[in-house]
Design an enzyme around this catalytic site. Sequence first.
Site, short mmCIF file in Angstrom:
data_model
loop_
_atom_site.label_atom_id
_atom_site.label_comp_id
_atom_site.label_asym_id
_atom_site.label_seq_id
_atom_site.Cartn_x
_atom_site.Cartn_y
_atom_site.Cartn_z
N ARG A 225 0.87 -1.17 0.00
CA ARG A 225 0.00 0.00 0.00
C ARG A 225 0.90 1.22 0.00
NH1 ARG A 225 -3.52 -2.85 -1.39
NH2 ARG A 225 -5.64 -3.12 -0.54
N GLU A 253 -4.11 8.08 -4.65
CA GLU A 253 -4.56 7.43 -5.88
C GLU A 253 -5.95 7.94 -6.25
OE1 GLU A 253 -4.34 3.17 -5.52
OE2 GLU A 253 -2.24 3.20 -4.88
N HIS A 272 -1.82 0.72 -9.87
CA HIS A 272 -2.52 -0.16 -8.93
C HIS A 272 -3.32 -1.23 -9.67
CE1 HIS A 272 -4.29 -0.38 -4.59
NE2 HIS A 272 -4.08 -1.58 -5.10
#
Length: 309
Positions: A225, A253, A272
């Site tokens: 993360r 993000e 991602h």
Amino acid sequence: MSDSPLVWLPFDPSELGEVPDGLRYEVVDPTVHVPDSVGDVRFYVAPYQMGPAVGEVLPRMTSLEVVQLLSAGVDNVRDRVPEGVTLCNGRGIHDTSTAELALTLVLASLRDVPGMVRDQHARRWNTRWRPALADRRVLLVGYGAIGRAIEERLLAFETEVVRVARTARTDERGPVHSFEELPALLPDADVVVLICPLTPETRGLVDAAFLARMRDGALLVNMARGPVVDTPALLAELHAGRLTAAVDVVDTEPLPADSPWWEAPGLLVSPHVGGASSAMWPRAHRLVREQLRRYAAGEPLHNQMTGAY
């Protein structure tokens, strides 16, 4: 059947193949519309890419018994699950996809695939030597199901893999070191792959001191993360040219257009997409089908998250 437990799914039940009997199904995306049946939901399978919104509908689910996520991480929802409700993660769904991307980022970074793409666009023939993955020592920080899947693929590339997890232990492949041992392990690693969950212990784990212990020229790969890494500290090392990095996750993000990540030297960014491949949905459907079968039969569910997750 009106008294049968209600299940909310993010996909058509037919995708599950043989749907367990004794349950009612509705296909719902609560980010688009929340039906009046929200108070009747017993088993909630959250849509995959909901982000923090995954927990917003939970207070309205007054009959809720189970929350099943399709993600391996639970940091977006763990603090919002009501007491007495079982939270299950998507362990096993993303092992293959994420391990593939981790190897892709490692290989692309070491062999400078981004540089080859730039050369191709410039019609430039630029032969150069680059480090191979073979014979490298790779430090895996996080050794759950995905970490093990990454290890299995790394071993096929003739690497030495050193495993690190929250708690030290020994398995059939040897020692798994604890986080407390990282300061001693980092200086000998050529590649460091982060695949740990985001917890209070791992938030900011990769800080300036962690990075300073990495050897010159080492590669950091973040598959965990974004907040596991101290962004300014990593950017400083990249601009100094001492380390290189590849990240599938960042602290904000989607990555804003004015983010300093875009211009950082020695950095490869993927948006991602660790779990976003054709390998995800067959595994997601298998897990959800088995979880619903167990729920309907009154059997213990897989992947139950307990304690601090």
